[in-house]
Write a protein that holds these residues in place. Structure first.
Motif, PDB file in Angstrom:
ATOM      1  N   LEU A 122       0.826  -1.216   0.000  1.00  0.00           N
ATOM      2  CA  LEU A 122       0.000   0.000   0.000  1.00  0.00           C
ATOM      3  C   LEU A 122       0.854   1.258   0.000  1.00  0.00           C
ATOM      4  O   LEU A 122       0.555   2.222  -0.709  1.00  0.00           O
ATOM      5  N   GLU A 123       1.938   1.242   0.769  1.00  0.00           N
ATOM      6  CA  GLU A 123       2.726   2.470   0.887  1.00  0.00           C
ATOM      7  C   GLU A 123       3.578   2.743  -0.359  1.00  0.00           C
ATOM      8  O   GLU A 123       4.202   3.793  -0.456  1.00  0.00           O
ATOM      9  N   LYS A 124       3.586   1.800  -1.346  1.00  0.00           N
ATOM     10  CA  LYS A 124       4.335   2.034  -2.592  1.00  0.00           C
ATOM     11  C   LYS A 124       3.571   2.938  -3.563  1.00  0.00           C
ATOM     12  O   LYS A 124       4.087   3.309  -4.615  1.00  0.00           O
ATOM     13  N   LYS A 125       2.310   3.256  -3.221  1.00  0.00           N
ATOM     14  CA  LYS A 125       1.480   4.025  -4.150  1.00  0.00           C
ATOM     15  C   LYS A 125       2.126   5.351  -4.531  1.00  0.00           C
ATOM     16  O   LYS A 125       1.958   5.841  -5.640  1.00  0.00           O
ATOM     17  N   TYR A 126       2.870   5.941  -3.611  1.00  0.00           N
ATOM     18  CA  TYR A 126       3.364   7.305  -3.844  1.00  0.00           C
ATOM     19  C   TYR A 126       4.780   7.326  -4.414  1.00  0.00           C
ATOM     20  O   TYR A 126       5.373   8.388  -4.551  1.00  0.00           O
ATOM     21  N   MET A 127       5.305   6.156  -4.774  1.00  0.00           N
ATOM     22  CA  MET A 127       6.624   6.128  -5.412  1.00  0.00           C
ATOM     23  C   MET A 127       6.515   6.643  -6.847  1.00  0.00           C
ATOM     24  O   MET A 127       5.461   6.573  -7.466  1.00  0.00           O
ATOM     25  N   HIS A 128       7.617   7.122  -7.375  1.00  0.00           N
ATOM     26  CA  HIS A 128       7.647   7.528  -8.779  1.00  0.00           C
ATOM     27  C   HIS A 128       7.276   6.346  -9.666  1.00  0.00           C
ATOM     28  O   HIS A 128       7.609   5.206  -9.357  1.00  0.00           O
ATOM     29  N   ASN A 129       6.595   6.634 -10.765  1.00  0.00           N
ATOM     30  CA  ASN A 129       6.193   5.553 -11.670  1.00  0.00           C
ATOM     31  C   ASN A 129       6.105   6.080 -13.088  1.00  0.00           C
ATOM     32  O   ASN A 129       6.008   7.292 -13.326  1.00  0.00           O
ATOM     33  N   CYS A 130       6.150   5.148 -14.048  1.00  0.00           N
ATOM     34  CA  CYS A 130       6.240   5.541 -15.460  1.00  0.00           C
ATOM     35  C   CYS A 130       4.971   6.214 -15.965  1.00  0.00           C
ATOM     36  O   CYS A 130       5.037   7.133 -16.777  1.00  0.00           O
ATOM     37  N   ARG A 131       3.822   5.738 -15.511  1.00  0.00           N
ATOM     38  CA  ARG A 131       2.590   6.334 -16.017  1.00  0.00           C
ATOM     39  C   ARG A 131       2.530   7.828 -15.665  1.00  0.00           C
ATOM     40  O   ARG A 131       2.178   8.660 -16.505  1.00  0.00           O
ATOM     41  N   ASP A 132       2.896   8.165 -14.443  1.00  0.00           N
ATOM     42  CA  ASP A 132       2.903   9.582 -14.054  1.00  0.00           C
ATOM     43  C   ASP A 132       3.978  10.359 -14.805  1.00  0.00           C
ATOM     44  O   ASP A 132       3.774  11.533 -15.164  1.00  0.00           O
ATOM     45  N   SER A 133       5.135   9.717 -15.066  1.00  0.00           N
ATOM     46  CA  SER A 133       6.185  10.399 -15.846  1.00  0.00           C
ATOM     47  C   SER A 133       5.716  10.668 -17.273  1.00  0.00           C
ATOM     48  O   SER A 133       6.003  11.732 -17.841  1.00  0.00           O
ATOM     49  N   PHE A 134       4.995   9.689 -17.881  1.00  0.00           N
ATOM     50  CA  PHE A 134       4.418   9.910 -19.215  1.00  0.00           C
ATOM     51  C   PHE A 134       3.481  11.128 -19.181  1.00  0.00           C
ATOM     52  O   PHE A 134       3.539  12.009 -20.040  1.00  0.00           O
ATOM     53  N   LEU A 135       2.589  11.155 -18.192  1.00  0.00           N
ATOM     54  CA  LEU A 135       1.576  12.217 -18.139  1.00  0.00           C
ATOM     55  C   LEU A 135       2.216  13.584 -17.892  1.00  0.00           C
ATOM     56  O   LEU A 135       1.806  14.587 -18.489  1.00  0.00           O
ATOM     57  N   LEU A 136       3.240  13.615 -17.052  1.00  0.00           N
ATOM     58  CA  LEU A 136       3.933  14.881 -16.779  1.00  0.00           C
ATOM     59  C   LEU A 136       4.653  15.376 -18.040  1.00  0.00           C
ATOM     60  O   LEU A 136       4.592  16.563 -18.384  1.00  0.00           O
ATOM     61  N   ALA A 137       5.314  14.457 -18.751  1.00  0.00           N
ATOM     62  CA  ALA A 137       6.025  14.847 -19.983  1.00  0.00           C
ATOM     63  C   ALA A 137       5.034  15.318 -21.044  1.00  0.00           C
ATOM     64  O   ALA A 137       5.301  16.290 -21.766  1.00  0.00           O
ATOM     65  N   ALA A 139       2.109  16.706 -20.435  1.00  0.00           N
ATOM     66  CA  ALA A 139       1.619  18.015 -19.995  1.00  0.00           C
ATOM     67  C   ALA A 139       2.618  19.105 -20.377  1.00  0.00           C
ATOM     68  O   ALA A 139       2.250  20.177 -20.867  1.00  0.00           O
ATOM     69  N   ARG A 140       3.912  18.814 -20.190  1.00  0.00           N
ATOM     70  CA  ARG A 140       4.950  19.801 -20.554  1.00  0.00           C
ATOM     71  C   ARG A 140       5.010  20.000 -22.061  1.00  0.00           C
ATOM     72  O   ARG A 140       5.341  21.087 -22.535  1.00  0.00           O
ATOM     73  N   TYR A 141       4.713  18.926 -22.818  1.00  0.00           N
ATOM     74  CA  TYR A 141       4.733  19.043 -24.279  1.00  0.00           C
ATOM     75  C   TYR A 141       3.668  20.037 -24.742  1.00  0.00           C
ATOM     76  O   TYR A 141       3.843  20.735 -25.737  1.00  0.00           O
ATOM     77  N   GLY A 142       2.550  20.091 -24.026  1.00  0.00           N
ATOM     78  CA  GLY A 142       1.616  21.186 -24.201  1.00  0.00           C
ATOM     79  C   GLY A 142       0.663  21.087 -25.369  1.00  0.00           C
ATOM     80  O   GLY A 142       0.241  22.109 -25.899  1.00  0.00           O
ATOM     81  N   ARG A 143       0.309  19.873 -25.790  1.00  0.00           N
ATOM     82  CA  ARG A 143      -0.654  19.725 -26.874  1.00  0.00           C
ATOM     83  C   ARG A 143      -1.972  19.131 -26.385  1.00  0.00           C
ATOM     84  O   ARG A 143      -2.739  18.574 -27.168  1.00  0.00           O
ATOM     85  N   GLY A 144      -2.206  19.213 -25.085  1.00  0.00           N
ATOM     86  CA  GLY A 144      -3.487  18.775 -24.540  1.00  0.00           C
ATOM     87  C   GLY A 144      -3.644  17.275 -24.419  1.00  0.00           C
ATOM     88  O   GLY A 144      -4.771  16.774 -24.325  1.00  0.00           O
ATOM     89  N   MET A 145      -2.532  16.533 -24.431  1.00  0.00           N
ATOM     90  CA  MET A 145      -2.622  15.071 -24.331  1.00  0.00           C
ATOM     91  C   MET A 145      -2.640  14.658 -22.859  1.00  0.00           C
ATOM     92  O   MET A 145      -2.024  15.293 -22.007  1.00  0.00           O
ATOM     93  N   GLY A 146      -3.342  13.553 -22.567  1.00  0.00           N
ATOM     94  CA  GLY A 146      -3.463  13.091 -21.184  1.00  0.00           C
ATOM     95  C   GLY A 146      -3.622  11.587 -21.110  1.00  0.00           C
ATOM     96  O   GLY A 146      -3.143  10.859 -21.982  1.00  0.00           O
ATOM     97  N   LYS A 147      -4.318  11.116 -20.059  1.00  0.00           N
ATOM     98  CA  LYS A 147      -4.438   9.679 -19.782  1.00  0.00           C
ATOM     99  C   LYS A 147      -4.885   8.862 -20.979  1.00  0.00           C
ATOM    100  O   LYS A 147      -4.389   7.769 -21.213  1.00  0.00           O
ATOM    101  N   ARG A 148      -5.859   9.374 -21.722  1.00  0.00           N
ATOM    102  CA  ARG A 148      -6.414   8.562 -22.806  1.00  0.00           C
ATOM    103  C   ARG A 148      -5.457   8.493 -23.999  1.00  0.00           C
ATOM    104  O   ARG A 148      -5.734   7.783 -24.966  1.00  0.00           O
ATOM    105  N   ASP A 149      -4.359   9.197 -23.932  1.00  0.00           N
ATOM    106  CA  ASP A 149      -3.363   9.161 -25.010  1.00  0.00           C
ATOM    107  C   ASP A 149      -2.192   8.244 -24.695  1.00  0.00           C
ATOM    108  O   ASP A 149      -1.180   8.278 -25.394  1.00  0.00           O
ATOM    109  N   VAL A 150      -2.299   7.442 -23.644  1.00  0.00           N
ATOM    110  CA  VAL A 150      -1.198   6.561 -23.232  1.00  0.00           C
ATOM    111  C   VAL A 150      -1.601   5.101 -23.426  1.00  0.00           C
ATOM    112  O   VAL A 150      -2.198   4.500 -22.532  1.00  0.00           O
ATOM    113  N   PRO A 151      -1.313   4.534 -24.595  1.00  0.00           N
ATOM    114  CA  PRO A 151      -1.629   3.117 -24.831  1.00  0.00           C
ATOM    115  C   PRO A 151      -0.523   2.226 -24.272  1.00  0.00           C
ATOM    116  O   PRO A 151       0.419   2.708 -23.633  1.00  0.00           O
ATOM    117  N   ASN A 152      -0.645   0.917 -24.507  1.00  0.00           N
ATOM    118  CA  ASN A 152       0.392  -0.018 -24.065  1.00  0.00           C
ATOM    119  C   ASN A 152       1.711   0.316 -24.756  1.00  0.00           C
ATOM    120  O   ASN A 152       1.752   0.590 -25.943  1.00  0.00           O
TER     121      ASN A 152
END
Ligand SMILES: [Zn+2]
Length: 220
Positions: A122-137, A139-152
């Motif tokens: 349970l306490e691993k939830k707040y560790m860094h992870n790839c999905r959040d790194s994808f979403l942050l990158a 967001a910085r790219y700035g073309r309005g892409m988000g969760k639904r733009d991250v396929p396998n």
């Protein structure tokens, strides 16, 4: 190509001629636009690093990497030299042209806050992870892409052998310091990378490390 073969092929390109040459620390995201014909290399600097990667058509971001189309197209689940990385519309985004690791995964997916919590603790939830790194990158790219733009995604340098019974196994890495994979863009491409920060499974040998990212202009 058989399931157990490793296809080693070196590149003739010189890093001195690269137009992009950056080192990406573990746990960081990154985006890069490629023109058609550009060659892109990822170097596993210290060995056994997993590099979670996605590709998009640079002119139509709704067209993106498809693991299903890639596996079906080559009739094999492992990625290496000669693999065409296919889009959701069945077109090649890039072709792998050199590979000194010999095998890359596209079945294992990316780590996330949710999967860290379910798989590890349970306490691993707040560790860094790839999905959040994808979403942050994105967001910085700035073309309005988000969760639904991250396929396998692709996990470069990650070893996920499949047993004869069809089981996925996250095994010790087969990569080593300085091994690399190189691919040629077959259209304008947006590259999205999360250099995996995972500390809980052997995909990174429990020790996430930096990678070097290089681009050469229009080689073909
Ligand atoms: Zn990860």
């Amino acid at each position: 190509m058989t399931a157990s073969s490793f296809q080693m092929k070196e590149s003739a390109l010189d890093p001195k001629d690269a137009v992009v040459d950056v080192t990406l620390p573990a746990g960081q995201g990154w985006t890069q636009e490629l023109a058609r014909g550009d060659v892109f290399r990822i170097v596993d600097l210290e060995g056994n690093q997993a590099v979670d990667t996605l590709f998009f058509n640079g002119r139509d971001l709704d067209e993106r990497y498809s693991a299903t189309e890639t596996i079906r197209g080559q009739g094999n689940i492992y990625l290496t030299t000669g693999t065409r990385l296919m889009s959701s519309e069945g077109r090649p985004l890039l072709t792998i042209v050199a590979d000194t690791c010999g095998r890359h995964d596209t079945l294992g997916g990316a780590c996330s806050a949710e999967s860290n919590q379910v798989r590890y603790a349970l306490e691993k939830k707040y560790m860094h992870n790839c999905r959040d790194s994808f979403l942050l990158a994105l967001a910085r790219y700035g073309r309005g892409m988000g969760k639904r733009d991250v396929p396998n995604n692709i996990n470069f340098f990650m070893n996920v052998p499949v047993t004869p019974a069809g089981a996925l196994t996250f095994a010790d890495g087969v990569s080593g310091p300085g091994r690399y994979v190189e691919m040629r863009a077959e259209m304008e491409v947006l590259v999205l990378i999360s250099n995996c920060p995972q500390l809980n499974n052997p995909c990174n040998a429990y020790n996430p490390t930096p990678v070097r990212l290089l681009v050469w202009s229009r080689q073909a």
